[in-house]
Design an enzyme around this catalytic site. Structure first.
Site, mmCIF file in Angstrom:
data_model
loop_
_atom_site.group_PDB
_atom_site.id
_atom_site.type_symbol
_atom_site.label_atom_id
_atom_site.label_comp_id
_atom_site.label_asym_id
_atom_site.label_seq_id
_atom_site.Cartn_x
_atom_site.Cartn_y
_atom_site.Cartn_z
ATOM 1 N N GLU A 177 0.611 -1.232 0.075
ATOM 2 C CA GLU A 177 0.101 -0.032 -0.008
ATOM 3 C C GLU A 177 0.868 1.174 -0.042
ATOM 4 O OE1 GLU A 177 -2.929 0.641 3.207
ATOM 5 O OE2 GLU A 177 -3.547 2.146 2.535
ATOM 6 N N LYS A 222 -2.466 -1.891 -3.221
ATOM 7 C CA LYS A 222 -3.543 -1.226 -2.461
ATOM 8 C C LYS A 222 -3.239 0.397 -2.872
ATOM 9 C CE LYS A 222 -5.961 0.092 1.743
ATOM 10 N NZ LYS A 222 -6.644 -0.508 2.771
ATOM 11 N N SER A 264 -9.668 4.358 0.055
ATOM 12 C CA SER A 264 -10.617 5.501 0.028
ATOM 13 C C SER A 264 -10.016 6.994 0.169
ATOM 14 C CB SER A 264 -11.918 5.535 0.531
ATOM 15 O OG SER A 264 -11.694 5.325 2.046
HETATM 16 C C1 5MM Z 1 -8.431 1.661 8.477
HETATM 17 O O1 5MM Z 1 -7.356 2.408 8.549
HETATM 18 C C2 5MM Z 1 -5.903 1.964 8.326
HETATM 19 C C3 5MM Z 1 -4.831 2.116 9.281
HETATM 20 O O2 5MM Z 1 -4.723 3.383 9.649
HETATM 21 P P1 5MM Z 1 -3.725 3.977 10.872
HETATM 22 O O3 5MM Z 1 -2.510 2.984 10.842
HETATM 23 O O4 5MM Z 1 -3.338 5.262 10.450
HETATM 24 O O5 5MM Z 1 -4.483 3.790 12.035
HETATM 25 C C4 5MM Z 1 -5.408 2.701 6.851
HETATM 26 O O6 5MM Z 1 -4.105 2.003 6.613
HETATM 27 C C5 5MM Z 1 -6.355 2.088 5.811
HETATM 28 O O7 5MM Z 1 -6.393 0.826 5.782
HETATM 29 C C6 5MM Z 1 -6.101 2.715 4.545
HETATM 30 O O8 5MM Z 1 -5.674 3.838 4.802
HETATM 31 C C7 5MM Z 1 -7.343 2.984 3.775
HETATM 32 O O9 5MM Z 1 -8.231 3.242 4.578
HETATM 33 P P2 5MM Z 1 -9.195 4.486 4.016
HETATM 34 O O10 5MM Z 1 -10.100 5.092 4.932
HETATM 35 O O11 5MM Z 1 -8.333 5.444 3.319
HETATM 36 O O12 5MM Z 1 -10.083 3.906 2.729
#
Ligand code: 5MM
Length: 343
Positions: A177, A222, A264
């Site tokens: 990612e 991702k 997202s």
């Molecule tokens: C769910 O959030 C994930 C973990 O975030 P932190 O390590 O900051 O707590 C994050 O990596 C998430 O999997 C991705 O950013 C995708 O989430 P979004 O909200 O961007 O779809």
């Protein structure tokens, strides 16, 4: 389920399904629970996530895998069932976030590098024993005056490749990612700028994955979509976002990669669904295009739940609706009318 990396990766991007990113670290989940006025405790975090994982329709029909946080992969539901078993019984694959966060990059204070390689081989072995069959590592690349630098892109791409190699050695599928942020501190860039940085980042990441000997058939990418920053003076239209993103991915992602599951990144629920659906309408593509959303999959359910047990059925319905919309988008069949019908 087959234990081959290639089969697990295929299952993660199965037709009409996508990944639920529920791996918020303790600080992030606190922010989410604060937003609905619920204190973040081990119990409330468990209750919230149990509500999601027990949402039968959403999990069975639209969710191929769930990314968990270290605390969650070890937690049990109220009735004593391990949360991992609930996920598995729905047919989804349990996964685990193994990075330890994006930290200031030395000598480049405006940029970050993701940490967590030390001891990762041992942690992966333990997570395998706990049922994880895929893992996730997120690198963040910000756009502002003078950044990103090559140093930042290279360091993050190298760490992603080292992580991916350790995963494959441990029979765990790596989700790679690299996120070019749309909601960084400045975030005034347009979609063209995002294109350039995303292309640079993905080319560097795939170079590093090649040098590390990664089996491309046994990984999932991702990425961010190619989109303007949240403070950009003008936004790209949904059609432009979809076209730019597909063009960028075609120029950088080898066809051997089985699937691309987007994050997202701060888009609204419907924007994230719309963009994904438009991209799939432009297919066929060499890889599956699906979702691995956190906020855009959970926001409505979180709000409907509000921390109250009596709201669990309504929250699960909200989750099922969002998951279904994204499941349709994963095959290019979402229409705005479907949102209205549900409302
Ligand atoms: C769910 O959030 C994930 C973990 O975030 P932190 O390590 O900051 O707590 C994050 O990596 C998430 O999997 C991705 O950013 C995708 O989430 P979004 O909200 O961007 O779809």
């Amino acid at each position: 389920m087959s234990e081959w990396l290639e089969d697990i990766a295929q299952a993660m991007v199965a037709d009409g399904k996508g990944i639920l990113a529920a791996d918020e670290s303790t600080g992030t989940i606190k922010k989410r629970l604060d937003s609905i006025g619920v204190a973040s405790t081990e119990e409330t975090r468990r209750d919230y996530r149990e509500m999601l994982f027990r949402a039968e329709e959403a999990m069975r029909d639209y969710v191929s895998g769930v990314i968990l946080y270290d605390e969650t992969i070890r937690q049990k539901a109220v009735d004593g069932t391990p949360l991992v078993d609930i996920i598995k019984s729905s047919g989804a694959v349990p996964g685990i976030k193994v990075d330890q966060g994006a930290k200031a990059l030395a000598l480049r204070p405006a940029e970050k590098v993701t940490e967590g390689l030390d001891g990762l081989r041992e942690r992966l072995e333990a997570y395998y024993g706990l049922g994880a069959r895929f893992a996730k590592w997120r690198a963040v690349i910000d756009i502002a005056d003078g950044i990103p630098t090559w140093a930042c892109i290279k360091a993050n791409a190298h760490a992603l490749a080292r992580y991916a190699a350790l995963c494959q050695e441990a029979r765990i599928v790596p989700i790679v990612e690299p996120e070019v942020l749309m909601d960084g501190p400045v975030a005034a860039h347009d979609a063209q700028e995002c294109y350039k940085v995303t292309e640079w980042t993905l080319n560097t990441v795939f170079d590093e994955l090649y040098e590390a000997g990664i089996v491309l058939e046994g990984m999932v990418l991702k990425p961010n979509m190619v989109i303007a920053g949240k403070n950009a003076p003008s936004k790209a239209s949904p059609q432009e976002v979809a076209e730019l993103t597909v063009r960028c991915l075609k120029a950088t992602v080898p066809a051997a990669v089985p699937g691309i599951a987007f994050l997202s990144g701060g888009q609204s629920d419907q924007e994230a669904t719309h963009h994904l659906s438009l991209m799939n309408e432009m297919g066929p593509h060499p890889w599956k295009l699906t979702f691995s959303y956190g906020r855009a999959l959970q926001a409505a359910a979180l709000k409907a739940w509000g921390g109250k047990p009596e709201n669990v059925p309504a929250a699960q319905r909200a989750f099922a609706h969002r998951a279904r919309m994204n499941g349709l988008a994963a095959s290019g069949r979402w229409q705005p009318d479907l949102e209205k019908q549900a409302a």
